[in-house]
Design a protein around this motif. Structure first.
Motif, PDB file in Angstrom:
ATOM      1  N   GLY A  94       0.780  -1.227   0.000  1.00  0.00           N
ATOM      2  CA  GLY A  94       0.000   0.000   0.000  1.00  0.00           C
ATOM      3  C   GLY A  94       0.817   1.285   0.000  1.00  0.00           C
ATOM      4  N   PRO A  95       1.829   1.414   0.868  1.00  0.00           N
ATOM      5  CA  PRO A  95       2.606   2.654   0.884  1.00  0.00           C
ATOM      6  C   PRO A  95       3.270   2.961  -0.458  1.00  0.00           C
ATOM      7  N   VAL A  96       3.738   1.933  -1.151  1.00  0.00           N
ATOM      8  CA  VAL A  96       4.359   2.142  -2.468  1.00  0.00           C
ATOM      9  C   VAL A  96       3.308   2.622  -3.465  1.00  0.00           C
ATOM     10  N   LYS A  97       2.134   2.000  -3.434  1.00  0.00           N
ATOM     11  CA  LYS A  97       1.065   2.395  -4.341  1.00  0.00           C
ATOM     12  C   LYS A  97       0.671   3.856  -4.123  1.00  0.00           C
ATOM     13  N   TYR A  98       0.680   4.279  -2.874  1.00  0.00           N
ATOM     14  CA  TYR A  98       0.326   5.666  -2.550  1.00  0.00           C
ATOM     15  C   TYR A  98       1.288   6.642  -3.215  1.00  0.00           C
ATOM     16  N   PHE A  99       2.584   6.359  -3.135  1.00  0.00           N
ATOM     17  CA  PHE A  99       3.578   7.282  -3.682  1.00  0.00           C
ATOM     18  C   PHE A  99       3.674   7.193  -5.211  1.00  0.00           C
ATOM     19  N   ARG A 167      -2.471  -2.686  11.293  1.00  0.00           N
ATOM     20  CA  ARG A 167      -2.578  -1.548  10.375  1.00  0.00           C
ATOM     21  C   ARG A 167      -3.617  -1.793   9.273  1.00  0.00           C
ATOM     22  N   ASN A 171      -7.315   0.927   7.889  1.00  0.00           N
ATOM     23  CA  ASN A 171      -7.596   1.447   6.555  1.00  0.00           C
ATOM     24  C   ASN A 171      -9.055   1.147   6.200  1.00  0.00           C
TER      25      ASN A 171
END
Length: 205
Positions: A94-99, A167, A171
């Motif tokens: 998820g964090p990679v997809k966000y950026f 976590r 979400n």
């Protein structure tokens, strides 16, 4: 040790070799771990292929429960190839997809999936496109099954003391029911089991 095998062409009109090429590409999902679990400290987590199997099982259950309004065959076809592009893209957390950004990621995943499916029956690519569009009940069932599998897995790993999966519950997108009442019931039941700190035994008693 250097391989003695000669590389085969990436594009070939021969249907048999097209199938073998698909096998070669898709089987990478067997060894590819779901990286969201790795980030959460889960050692030796499920592979993308294992995830795909469970999503297909869950989606089929939902489709059959919905009855004639939902085509079970279409659901299974979508579920089996819904993450096929990850054989190239890998399982981006998820964090990679966000950026990276949704538009860029969607385009890349689309290209990767169609690269893997090159040479497969044309209907496969069309099925993947319908899944991406999310404009049919079948596509929403598969995406809902994707969420259900993930949230159930958080409880399994928590019960086994494997990593910190809290976590995923923070979400709200993970609890999207896609407008399907039975999915809402399933997600709510999973949430209740989490709040109760209750999960199934590893035995079949």
């Amino acid at each position: 040790m250097k391989s003695s095998y000669t590389p085969l062409p990436e594009t070939d009109s021969d249907p048999i070799d097209a199938l073998i090429r698909l096998i070669n590409r898709a089987e990478r999902l067997e060894a590819l771990p779901r990286t969201g679990w790795l980030i959460s400290g889960v050692s030796s987590p499920e592979s993308v292929a294992a995830h795909t199997y469970m999503v297909t099982l869950i989606a089929l259950w939902i489709a059959d429960t919905l009855g004639d309004d939902c085509c079970s065959e279409t659901v299974m076809r979508m579920a089996l190839i819904h993450d096929i592009g990850e054989a190239i893209m890998t399982d981006l957390p998820g964090p990679v997809k966000y950026f990276v950004g949704k538009d860029v990621l969607d385009e890349a995943e689309h290209k990767a999936a169609h690269k893997i499916l090159d040479g497969a029956p044309e209907s496969w690519g069309a099925t993947y496109d319908r899944y991406e569009a999310r404009d049919t009940l079948e596509a929403r069932v598969v995406k809902a099954a994707d969420h259900i599998q993930m949230m159930a897995k958080t409880l399994q790993y928590a019960a086994q003391g494997r990593g910190d999966t809290e976590r995923f519950w923070r979400n709200p997108r993970n609890m999207n029911d896609f407008g399907i009442p039975i999915v809402r019931e399933i997600l709510d039941r999973l949430k209740q089991h989490r709040e109760d700190g209750a999960w199934f035994s590893s035995s079949f008693d």
